[in-house]
Each structure stands twice: as C-alpha cells, then as structure tokens.
Design a protein around this motif. Structure first.
Motif, short mmCIF file in Angstrom:
data_model
loop_
_atom_site.label_atom_id
_atom_site.label_comp_id
_atom_site.label_asym_id
_atom_site.label_seq_id
_atom_site.Cartn_x
_atom_site.Cartn_y
_atom_site.Cartn_z
N VAL A 7 0.83 -1.21 0.00
CA VAL A 7 0.00 0.00 0.00
C VAL A 7 0.86 1.26 0.00
CG1 VAL A 7 -1.78 1.29 1.25
CG2 VAL A 7 -1.81 -1.21 1.26
N GLY A 8 0.42 2.24 -0.79
CA GLY A 8 0.98 3.58 -0.74
C GLY A 8 -0.10 4.56 -0.33
N LEU A 9 0.30 5.59 0.40
CA LEU A 9 -0.65 6.58 0.93
C LEU A 9 -0.22 7.96 0.44
CD1 LEU A 9 -2.96 6.03 3.10
CD2 LEU A 9 -1.39 6.99 4.76
N VAL A 10 -1.15 8.70 -0.14
CA VAL A 10 -0.87 10.07 -0.56
C VAL A 10 -1.56 11.01 0.42
CG1 VAL A 10 -1.10 11.80 -2.38
CG2 VAL A 10 -0.69 9.41 -2.98
N GLY A 11 -0.75 11.71 1.22
CA GLY A 11 -1.30 12.62 2.22
C GLY A 11 -1.28 11.99 3.60
N PHE A 12 -0.83 12.76 4.60
CA PHE A 12 -0.72 12.23 5.96
C PHE A 12 -1.29 13.22 6.96
CE2 PHE A 12 1.83 10.23 9.51
CZ PHE A 12 1.26 8.97 9.39
N GLY A 13 -2.46 13.76 6.61
CA GLY A 13 -3.21 14.61 7.53
C GLY A 13 -4.15 13.77 8.35
N LEU A 14 -5.31 14.33 8.68
CA LEU A 14 -6.29 13.61 9.52
C LEU A 14 -6.66 12.26 8.92
CD1 LEU A 14 -8.39 13.42 11.80
CD2 LEU A 14 -9.95 14.72 10.35
N SER A 15 -7.00 12.25 7.64
CA SER A 15 -7.47 11.01 7.00
C SER A 15 -6.37 9.96 6.96
CB SER A 15 -7.96 11.32 5.59
OG SER A 15 -8.14 10.14 4.84
N GLY A 16 -5.22 10.33 6.40
CA GLY A 16 -4.15 9.35 6.27
C GLY A 16 -3.60 8.89 7.60
N ARG A 17 -3.36 9.86 8.49
CA ARG A 17 -2.70 9.53 9.76
C ARG A 17 -3.63 8.81 10.73
NH1 ARG A 17 -1.74 7.95 13.83
NH2 ARG A 17 -0.28 8.59 15.47
N TYR A 18 -4.86 9.31 10.87
CA TYR A 18 -5.71 8.80 11.94
C TYR A 18 -6.80 7.83 11.49
CZ TYR A 18 -3.37 12.12 14.94
OH TYR A 18 -2.41 12.79 15.65
N PHE A 19 -7.14 7.84 10.22
CA PHE A 19 -8.17 6.90 9.76
C PHE A 19 -7.57 5.66 9.13
CE2 PHE A 19 -11.03 10.42 10.49
CZ PHE A 19 -12.18 9.78 10.91
N HIS A 20 -6.65 5.84 8.18
CA HIS A 20 -6.20 4.67 7.41
C HIS A 20 -5.02 3.93 8.04
CE1 HIS A 20 -9.06 5.45 4.32
NE2 HIS A 20 -8.60 6.67 4.12
N THR A 21 -3.99 4.67 8.45
CA THR A 21 -2.79 3.96 8.92
C THR A 21 -3.06 3.03 10.11
OG1 THR A 21 -2.13 5.95 10.13
CG2 THR A 21 -1.09 5.54 8.00
N PRO A 22 -3.93 3.39 11.08
CA PRO A 22 -4.16 2.44 12.17
C PRO A 22 -4.75 1.12 11.70
CG PRO A 22 -4.89 4.64 12.79
CD PRO A 22 -4.60 4.68 11.33
N PHE A 23 -5.71 1.18 10.78
CA PHE A 23 -6.36 -0.05 10.32
C PHE A 23 -5.44 -0.86 9.40
CE2 PHE A 23 -10.03 2.21 11.84
CZ PHE A 23 -10.82 1.20 12.37
N LEU A 24 -4.67 -0.16 8.57
CA LEU A 24 -3.73 -0.87 7.69
C LEU A 24 -2.61 -1.50 8.50
CD1 LEU A 24 -3.59 1.80 4.86
CD2 LEU A 24 -4.54 -0.50 4.63
N SER A 25 -2.20 -0.84 9.58
CA SER A 25 -1.07 -1.33 10.37
C SER A 25 -1.38 -2.63 11.11
CB SER A 25 -0.64 -0.26 11.39
OG SER A 25 -0.17 0.88 10.73
#
Length: 345
Positions: A7-25
């Motif tokens: 997986v690659g993530l574009v953007g690490f604000g609220l959405s990237g940092r707090y919504f997606h990365t926890p579930f992907l991790s």
C-alpha cells in the motif's frame, strides 16, 4: 501463502494519519510501504519502517505498490487517482471521490479499462449508530419508515488567520464536500435513488470563506428524508430522528472510533468501537421508551472487503454505482441551491 497487498498513501493529515494507517497497520493482509507527504517527521514518528517520499509521482512510480489511498486535498483527488490508475494501481479515494459526476464517471471508466479497483472511502457505513439503525430497520422495529432525519453538526468557528486548505475558497471546498458525502451515502445506502433533490447550501459562520451549512431533502414517494450539517452548533448531540408507523428512534452522539484513533489507539482491542451508554439511542413504541444498546462500530470490514475485491474479485462494498449516484446528488444539490428549485434526479 496469502498475498499481502503493498500500500501507498498520498497525504498524511487527519485522514491518512488517523483513519487509514491504524487499520492498515494491524491488518496482516496489507503492508503499508510508502507515504507521500509534506510531513516526513510525522511519518517517521508513526512508523520509521515506512518509506517517505516528497511527491505522489514518486509513489505512483514504485512498481511494488499495488494499492494507493488518496488522502490529499479535495481538488487533487481526481488527478492523483487518475495517475495511480494509469500506473496500474488500485485506488481508494477519500471523500469526495470526485467533484462532479462527470469526473467520477471518467475515473470509474478508466479503472475498468485498467482492470483496477477504484472505490471511495465511506467509513460511516460502519459507524455504531448507522449499524444500529440498519439493525432496527431490518427487524421492523419502527414499522414502515415515514420520516428520516440525520444531523451532523459541529462547533467549528473559523480560526483566526487560518491557513488550513479546508477554510480557503476553491473547487471542492466546504461542508457539502466534507461531511455531506457521509450523510448522503448513508441515506442512499438505506433508501436508494431519490426522485428529487432539494438543497440549501450557505455560509453561516462569521469570517467563513467556504459554505459551512447544508440542508438537503431527498424526495421519495413514501417518506421524508432530510440531511443537515451546520458548523456553528454548540450543542450538537442529536444525530438521528427516525419515525415509522410503529414507533420512533432518537439517537445522539458520534461514533467513538475517530476519538480513539486521535488518541493513537489501534483498532485491535477487544472493546474497539463500543459506545458508552450515554450515547445509546431510545426506541419509543407501544407506550414505552426503551434504551437500545448500540452495535459496536468497526471500520475493519471496509479493508477486508477491499482485500477480497482486489485478490478474489469480490464486489467492492462501495460500488461504482454507489459512487456515481452520490456524485450526481451532490451536483443536483448545488444546482438546487443555486436556482432555489427542486431538481428531478
């Protein structure tokens, strides 16, 4: 050995940092390989093993990446999603998926030609309150539904000297594109295509440069459906009011997952998504009021379905038809507000 999606993530604000990365991790089906962001320190602080790059193009060029999450400012979603698809990547686009129905169709058709999945992140289908409402409706607890109202209000005055992109005027800015897709997706998921759309989209906050209020009525022959969001509501507990031929259900409070994610908690805990009792809703029927325990919220099924769609060819939970329909309703809401007319779907 089961495939692990890179997986690659574009953007690490609220959405990237707090919504997606926890579930992907915490999901063994995914490996978060690379993040494109203007905040390298935040990426390294979260997980130093994740590669950081400065631009989305560097991320798209990585042949090892299978799937890209687009979590950048709204007006960049279509451009970045298009580039990712052209590089043969599957894409998940934060809301709004696109700024117009025409753009949404263009992306969906490109994905089909490329043999890739393109879907939208509509996590609020897995909120505690919405899962509880779906269960009550499936159980016929209210009888035939005649009136559905959903509010998503906040108290967010314009910060002094704010430089947040969300507060600056431009295409795709404002509350209709921020909270609107959540409310609309839930209603369309419950009730399907409306006959008409009627909307009022306004600026209410002093000093605001973007529309911060909307009131949308979706026309159905057998029920009233009203969706409203106002960013200047100090007492904003009320979320849902449902009325049917057998009873009513009133629900307040927000799903707890975002709160816990902002505290850097990971969604692998036994009590994840469990609502405190003071947020449970009340069912009124048969002359009685019954407090209904909320179903636990959990966004994990979105990611599990996404894996199944990419690896096994399952249908995405958020289908192309869902995406196009929502984009069309937003187009019609804007037209309705501008012309002060009710618009046929």
């Amino acid at each position: 050995m089961p495939k692990i999606i890179q997986v690659g993530l574009v953007g690490f604000g609220l959405s990237g940092r707090y919504f997606h990365t926890p579930f992907l991790s915490v999901n063994p089906k995914f490996q978060l390989k690379k993040i494109a962001s203007s905040r390298p320190d935040a990426v390294r602080e979260f997980d130093s093993s994740i590669e950081w790059v400065a631009t989305a193009d560097e991320l798209f060029a990585d042949p090892a990446i299978d799937l890209v999450f687009i979590c950048s400012p709204n007006e960049t979603h279509v451009e970045y999603a298009r580039k990712a698809l052209e590089h043969g990547k599957h894409v998940v686009v934060e809301k709004p998926f696109a700024l117009t129905e025409a753009e949404a169709i263009e992306l969906l058709e490109l994905a089909q030609r490329q043999g890739c999945i393109a879907t939208a992140y509509q996590n609020r289908r897995w909120d505690s309150d919405f899962l509880t409402i779906k269960r009550l409706l499936a159980d016929d607890a209210l009888g035939a539904l005649v009136d559905y109202e959903c509010l998503y209000d906040r108290y967010s005055p314009v910060p002094p000297n704010s430089q947040s992109w969300k507060e600056l005027p431009g295409p795709g800015r404002g509350n209709l594109y921020n909270l609107g897709p959540h409310l609309l997706d839930q209603a369309l998921n419950l009730f399907g295509k409306p006959d008409t759309v009627q909307a009022s989209i306004r600026i209410l906050r002093p000093g605001s440069h973007v529309p911060d209020y909307f009131d949308i009525k979706l026309g159905y022959p057998d029920k009233i459906v009203r969706l409203e969001s106002n960013l200047l509501v100090y007492q904003n507990h009320l979320r849902y009011s449902l009325h049917g031929t057998k009873g009513s259900f009133i629900k307040g409070g927000l799903d707890v997952q975002e709160e816990r994610q902002r505290l850097n908690e990971l969604p692998n805990q036994a009590d994840w998504g469990v609502e405190p009792q003071d947020r449970w809703g009340t069912l009124y029927r048969d002359g009685k009021a019954e407090v209904i325990e909320s179903a636990p919220g959990n966004y994990t099924p979105f990611y599990d379905n996404l894996y199944d769609a990419i690896v096994n060819g399952a249908e995405p939970a958020i289908t192309p038809a869902d995406i196009q329909q929502l984009a069309r309703v937003i187009d019609l809401a804007l037209e309705s507000s501008q012309t002060q007319r009710t618009i046929a779907y």
